[in-house]
Design an enzyme around this catalytic site. Structure first.
Site, PDB file in Angstrom:
ATOM      1  N   LYS A 269       0.819  -1.221   0.000  1.00 25.51           N
ATOM      2  CA  LYS A 269       0.000   0.000   0.000  1.00 25.51           C
ATOM      3  C   LYS A 269       0.846   1.261   0.000  1.00 25.51           C
ATOM      4  O   LYS A 269       0.429   2.284  -0.549  1.00 25.51           O
ATOM      5  CB  LYS A 269      -0.925   0.005   1.215  1.00 25.51           C
ATOM      6  CG  LYS A 269      -2.017  -1.034   1.146  1.00 25.51           C
ATOM      7  CD  LYS A 269      -2.949  -0.872   2.319  1.00 25.51           C
ATOM      8  CE  LYS A 269      -3.716  -2.146   2.562  1.00 25.51           C
ATOM      9  NZ  LYS A 269      -4.416  -2.142   3.822  1.00 25.51           N
TER      10      LYS A 269
ATOM     11  N   GLY B 253      -7.711  -6.275   2.160  1.00 31.83           N
ATOM     12  CA  GLY B 253      -9.068  -6.605   2.595  1.00 31.83           C
ATOM     13  C   GLY B 253      -9.358  -6.198   4.027  1.00 31.83           C
ATOM     14  O   GLY B 253     -10.185  -6.814   4.684  1.00 31.83           O
TER      15      GLY B 253
ATOM     16  N   LYS C 187      -5.286   9.541   8.024  1.00 35.79           N
ATOM     17  CA  LYS C 187      -6.480  10.182   8.580  1.00 35.79           C
ATOM     18  C   LYS C 187      -7.652   9.221   8.372  1.00 35.79           C
ATOM     19  O   LYS C 187      -7.796   8.656   7.289  1.00 35.79           O
ATOM     20  CB  LYS C 187      -6.714  11.494   7.820  1.00 35.79           C
ATOM     21  CG  LYS C 187      -7.926  12.266   8.271  1.00 35.79           C
ATOM     22  CD  LYS C 187      -7.591  13.137   9.461  1.00 35.79           C
ATOM     23  CE  LYS C 187      -8.846  13.634  10.150  1.00 35.79           C
ATOM     24  NZ  LYS C 187      -8.564  13.937  11.583  1.00 35.79           N
TER      25      LYS C 187
ATOM     26  N   ARG D 146      -6.220  -8.556  -8.910  1.00 37.60           N
ATOM     27  CA  ARG D 146      -6.844  -9.851  -9.222  1.00 37.60           C
ATOM     28  C   ARG D 146      -8.254  -9.632  -9.783  1.00 37.60           C
ATOM     29  O   ARG D 146      -8.759  -8.521  -9.764  1.00 37.60           O
ATOM     30  CB  ARG D 146      -6.971 -10.650  -7.929  1.00 37.60           C
ATOM     31  CG  ARG D 146      -7.814  -9.882  -6.910  1.00 37.60           C
ATOM     32  CD  ARG D 146      -8.179 -10.639  -5.661  1.00 37.60           C
ATOM     33  NE  ARG D 146      -9.163  -9.902  -4.896  1.00 37.60           N
ATOM     34  CZ  ARG D 146      -8.888  -8.944  -4.021  1.00 37.60           C
ATOM     35  NH1 ARG D 146      -7.643  -8.587  -3.797  1.00 37.60           N
ATOM     36  NH2 ARG D 146      -9.854  -8.317  -3.386  1.00 37.60           N
TER      37      ARG D 146
ATOM     38  N   VAL E 167     -14.290 -10.844  -6.255  1.00 35.66           N
ATOM     39  CA  VAL E 167     -15.525 -11.577  -5.984  1.00 35.66           C
ATOM     40  C   VAL E 167     -16.693 -10.895  -6.703  1.00 35.66           C
ATOM     41  O   VAL E 167     -17.513 -11.540  -7.349  1.00 35.66           O
ATOM     42  CB  VAL E 167     -15.806 -11.626  -4.461  1.00 35.66           C
ATOM     43  CG1 VAL E 167     -17.152 -12.301  -4.185  1.00 35.66           C
ATOM     44  CG2 VAL E 167     -14.684 -12.319  -3.710  1.00 35.66           C
TER      45      VAL E 167
END
Ligand code: MV4
Length: 447
Positions: free
Chosen positions: A115, A163, A200, A291, A294
């Protein structure tokens, strides 16, 4: 491409086999001992046992998967989602063995999966970010200094997390130390990388994500957004497309921001760029997923594009069709994730499904691995079906979803079908007036 090994199980393995069949490509399924009678094994052209039920002995075993790829003569591996889908080391092994990994390159996965490096890329492209520590924080003193600049509430995230795992919300300075140390420890144990950073915390944004499609010739398009604000403990429960509050103008801005990130690294394959969207329509990049997701079917329904086939075609070196470059959705789609879980505790409720009835009729799609007397093992995710409703507008999609949820029956295990019915008829949800707090508020007021 002649033969694809599907390194996954459940509904997504079935979904990928269906795409391969339509493309005339042979399929190889893999299974752990508990999954030997599973639908993905029945539907594939060949299937191989790769170990015992715990994921790390089967679906996460790179040596077992590479052996099956070699023995079966597969040209490519589709990782699906979860398991090894965003493991850059697995993608690298595939590259070394000249087995096509159906996804971006191992370098893309490494760059964008972290990230902090993903945020740095976004920042260089002028994509808005929340104020935060740009560097990993190693000590409590560093965290304290960053927190002073950013203010409260703030959120601590693991650089390697995904996630929502390894995230901690901190509402005041008093709770910084305990949360920082726990977050660091958890990041190390879950992801093997103790790097954490601070951002934040936005208290009631919407969680929206842009679907990207990019080929190896430098063509990249976006296919609009999915609103994924309805989550519990960072598990998405309901997703919809388009986001009920987004205008064409904001969609174009979000799409362009996502495309800047993809183009800056010459991204290839499908990708999803996640943003937080605030009440005033300001938005902030938070992370990217490399990826198939879902919730991809809702984008398929509002675009008419088969994303899994597109992903495979791109991996075959084909060009994408650029007609979608100024994309606007047609109609409205909603997905409810049907989980085998206890209605009150939300704990997984594995077991045998003796009988079931799946809804159908106008505007209904189901992606599932249910077959008569199938067993839902405790070893994996508890999702047993994705119920997807399409309508000309949001109201029609929601009314179809209600009708389908009422028709659906699953006997033998507990499911969250009744919980979905409550959510989709909740006045706040009906109005589209939702945020990331919706589920917590619903659960605290219904107690
Ligand atoms: C956030 C946030 C607010 N502020 N980051 C959750 C999943 C992960 N991909 C990103 N997530 C969030 N990141 C900042 N700086 C809110 C979420 C979030 C969320 C948080 C609490 C409860 C439910 C949530 C649902 C979606 C997103």
């Amino acid at each position: 491409m002649n033969k694809i090994l599907i390194a996954n199980r459940g509904e997504i393995a079935v979904r990928i086999i269906r795409a391969c069949r339509e493309l005339g490509i042979k399929t190889v399924a893999v299974f752990s001992t508990i999954d030997r009678d599973a639908l993905h094994c029945r539907l594939a052209d060949e299937s191989y046992c790769i170990g015992s039920p715990p994921s790390k002995h089967s679906y996460l075993s790179i040596p077992q998967l590479m052996s099956v790829a070699a023995v079966s003569g597969s040209d490519a591996i589709h990782p699906g989602y979860g398991f090894l889908a965003e493991n850059h080391k697995f993608a690298r092994v595939c590259e070394q063995y000249q087995i096509k990994f159906i996804g971006p390159t191992s370098k893309h996965i490494k760059q964008l999966g972290d990230k902090l490096t993903a945020k740095q890329l976004a920042k260089n492209e002028g994509v808005p970010l929340l104020s935060g520590s740009d560097e990993p924080l190693h000590t409590f003193e560093e965290a304290q200094a960053a927190a002073k600049k950013i203010g409260y509430p703030l959120i601590i995230k693991a650089a390697a997390g995904g996630g929502g795992r390894g995230m901690r919300i901190v509402r005041s300075a008093k709770h910084l130390q305990e949360n920082f140390l726990t977050a660091q420890r958890e990041a190390e144990t879950f992801f093997g990388n103790a790097q954490v950073f601070i951002e934040k915390f936005l208290t009631s944004p919407r969680h929206v994500e842009i679907q990207l499609v990019a080929d190896e010739f430098g063509n990249a398009i976006h296919l609009g957004e999915r609103d994924c604000s309805i989550q519990r403990r960072h598990q998405k429960i309901i997703e919809e497309s388009p986001c009920p509050t987004i205008t064409k103008k904001i969609r174009t801005q979000l799409g362009n921001a996502a495309l800047k990130i993809a183009r800056s690294v010459k991204y290839i394959s499908l990708g999803t760029v996640e943003f937080l969207l605030d009440r005033d329509n300001s938005f902030y990049f938070i992370e990217m997923n490399t990826r198939i997701q879902v919730e991809h079917p809702i984008t398929e329904l509002v675009t008419g594009i088969d994303l899994v086939k597109e992903q495979i075609r791109i991996a075959c070196g084909e060009k994408i069709d650029l007609k979608g470059s100024n994309f606007q959705p047609r109609g409205h789609a909603i997905e409810c994730r049907i989980n085998a879980e206890d209605a009150i505790t939300f704990a997984p409720n594995p077991g045998r499904v003796h009988d079931f009835h799946l809804p159908s009729g106008p505007g209904i799609r189901i992606d599932s691995m249910l077959v008569k007397d199938c067993y839902i093992p405790p070893d994996y995710d508890s999702m047993i079906a994705k119920l997807i409703a399409y309508g000309n507008n949001r109201e029609e999609a929601l009314n179809r979803m209600r009708r389908a949820l009422q028709e659906m029956q699953v006997n033998g295990i507990k499911t969250n079908i009744n919980f979905h019915l409550k959510v989709i008829d909740h006045p706040t949800f009906r109005k589209g007036d939702i945020s990331t707090n919706f589920i917590d508020e619903l659960l605290s007021t219904s107690k």
